[in-house]
Structure formats: structure tokens, C-alpha cells
Design an enzyme around this catalytic site. Sequence first.
Site, PDB file in Angstrom:
ATOM      1  N   TYR A  96      50.591  24.203  18.779  1.00  0.00           N
ATOM      2  CA  TYR A  96      51.828  23.538  19.190  1.00  0.00           C
ATOM      3  C   TYR A  96      51.740  23.053  20.628  1.00  0.00           C
ATOM      4  CZ  TYR A  96      56.607  22.929  20.818  1.00  0.00           C
ATOM      5  OH  TYR A  96      57.750  22.418  21.401  1.00  0.00           O
ATOM      6  N   CYS A 148      49.542  25.431  12.028  1.00  0.00           N
ATOM      7  CA  CYS A 148      49.739  25.364  13.472  1.00  0.00           C
ATOM      8  C   CYS A 148      50.286  26.693  13.973  1.00  0.00           C
ATOM      9  CB  CYS A 148      50.724  24.237  13.795  1.00  0.00           C
ATOM     10  SG  CYS A 148      51.152  24.072  15.536  1.00  0.00           S
ATOM     11  N   CYS A 149      49.743  27.179  15.090  1.00  0.00           N
ATOM     12  CA  CYS A 149      50.355  28.309  15.792  1.00  0.00           C
ATOM     13  C   CYS A 149      50.573  27.880  17.240  1.00  0.00           C
ATOM     14  CB  CYS A 149      49.528  29.582  15.669  1.00  0.00           C
ATOM     15  SG  CYS A 149      47.918  29.552  16.479  1.00  0.00           S
ATOM     16  N   ALA A 150      50.705  28.819  18.154  1.00  0.00           N
ATOM     17  CA  ALA A 150      51.061  28.448  19.524  1.00  0.00           C
ATOM     18  C   ALA A 150      49.971  27.636  20.212  1.00  0.00           C
ATOM     19  CB  ALA A 150      51.393  29.698  20.337  1.00  0.00           C
TER      20      ALA A 150
END
Length: 364
Positions: free
Chosen positions: A125, A96-98
Site C-alpha cells: 500500500y 497487498c499489505c502495508a
Amino acid sequence: MQERHTEQDYRALLIADTPIIDVRAPIEFEQGAMPAAINLPLMNNDERAAVGTCYKQQGSDAALALGHKLVAGEIRQQRMDAWRAACLQNPQGILCCARGGQRSHIVQSWLHAAGIDYPLVEGGYKALRQTAIQATIELAQKPIVLIGGCTGSGKTLLVQQQPNGVDLEGLARHRGSAFGRTLQPQLSQASFENLLAAEMLKTDARQNLRLWVLEDESRMIGSNHLPECLRERMTQAAIAVVEDPFEIRLERLNEEYFLRMHHDFTHAYGDEQGWQEYCEYLHHGLSAIKRRLGLQRYNELAAQLDTALTTQLTTGSTDGHLAWLVPLLKEYYDPMYRYQLEKKAEKVVFRGEWAEVAEWVKAQ
């Protein structure tokens, strides 16, 4: 590699406590993260800031090139080792990233080149956060019964024992009063809300949930505040009030605030430092309500607290704390709670001792 991208997929991740390898920078993670996430960043805070500045000044290609330059060689290898270990330890996890953009895709491609196929969260996220917010709004629409009562009534334990109960204070890592802090630091507001959403989703998924059982909380629990959608519903909820004898309340408070907190502090810090931390914890709690007590009464109670601590240190007995706890309850906490309860008297639907309230709640 199948990416998850539907609303139901996002909810399923939260319900299952799916391990999330969050590759955002630590500063982003601290501002808000999912409950089952671990932070193994692609870039640290300084690297992220440098790439962000480069992006604004020179565009995306230059920023991407700088990112690859900063995360190269030994640094890249160290981070690869950490990601590889996390993937092997959490084979059912996700990246997961932004926003499900370049960072998670870069890490995914590096892992793929190393022989590890690992899915990522499409939308990142931000998508999970929106799911958490929406789930709380939706689930808060179910009926709510609040458990009320003066300090020491065992409200939290009663909530914890209900299959449809959600322990708001446990999630907030704070018991809601001036003496409410625990040894665990409170989460950021966003992380608290995410944890609450996940807990509500899991509780709802385990049963055909008809109503929530929650403790009668104010808007703030320590430094965290309840989501407005839930707080609004709680102001309209029915209240069951625990009315236990004063002596039983004192026994609970002695166990919770003196015996258990002393044990927890010494377990965490050792005997000597743990004792100092415990003393500071009690003095800090009393000091927090100094203005409401008035300086003279505060000084009297603080002196009695010091005497009680001396007795506890030399004999192990916590009985001396009653000298300041009893007046604190009778002069401050009990009148304050009764005043607050009077303002919502029409919401009270049941009163009784702890066991009676527990039976009543189960029958709802």
C-alpha cells in the site's frame, strides 16, 4: 507469479481499477485504502496489536510465531476460504499489505499451497499511496478551468458532462455546503486522495488531456480537504461563472435537496425512519449555519422549515420549502458567494447561462 513493482505498473493498477485484496488489519484499511481494494485481513485489529507488542518486546521470530498461533485452525480456514473466493471472483487481482512484506507473502504462499497462484504488490500500500500522491502533483500541473456560480447553478452537472471534468464533490461524497452531506459516509482523507488520483489518472489516460474542468471549491469539501498541490493550482485558475435565473436555480435545488434527498432517505431506511432522517438532515444543515444567521433569523427559518415539512408530509408538495430557502439564498448563500467571487474577479474569463458556459468550456 509476477509481482508489479515499477511506477508505471502502479499507475496501471489504478487506471484499470485492478481488484486489490488488501490483507492489512481493518484499522489500517480504514485509515487509507485504494479505490478498488477489498479488506480481507490476515490478522484482525487485536491480533495485529498483540503481534506488534510481541515484536517490540521479543523480536521478529517470536512475533511471527505468535502470528501463526493466532491465525490457525478454524480461523485460518475461514480466512483462507474468503481469500480463495476473492481470488476466483477477481482472477486479474493482486494481493497487498502495508509494504509488500510478510503478510502478503504469507497469504500468497498459503494460496499457492492451495493451488492458487496470485501476484502481490511489491512495496504494498505504501508504494501505491506514494504513486497516488506523485500522480496528483504531476497531473495538477495541467491548466485548470473552474466552473463557478451561486448555489443551484448546476455546476456539478456541467463538470460531470465534460470528458476532462473531475467531480470533486462526487469523489468526496459531499456537496460542499451545510446541506452537502449524502447518504454515503465520507472516506478517510487518504482514501479520498487515492480516489482522486485514480480518477485523474483514468481521465488523463482516456484522452490527450489539455486542461482540467473542476468546480470552484473551497479547500474543504465536508470533512475532506483538497490536496495542497491541487488547491494551489486552483487558486490560480481561470473561472467561468454560471449565471442562471433565480427561478431555475430554485427548481434545481428543489429537485436535489428536497425531492431527491427525500427519495434517497426513504429508499435507504423505509418510509417512517427515512422521513425522520430526511427531517434531521435538513435541520442539521440549517443548524450548521446558526451562528452566521443569528439566533433570531435562525429560529424564524427553522419554524418555516418545520411548517414546510408538515406540508410535505401531508400533501407531498415541496413548495413550502421556498419560504425558508429563498431568504436563505438571498440573505446568506448568494451574498457569501458574490463576496468570495469579488476577491478573485480578475480570474473570471467568462459569464453566461448554463448552456452558454457549457459551450464555452467545450471550445477550450
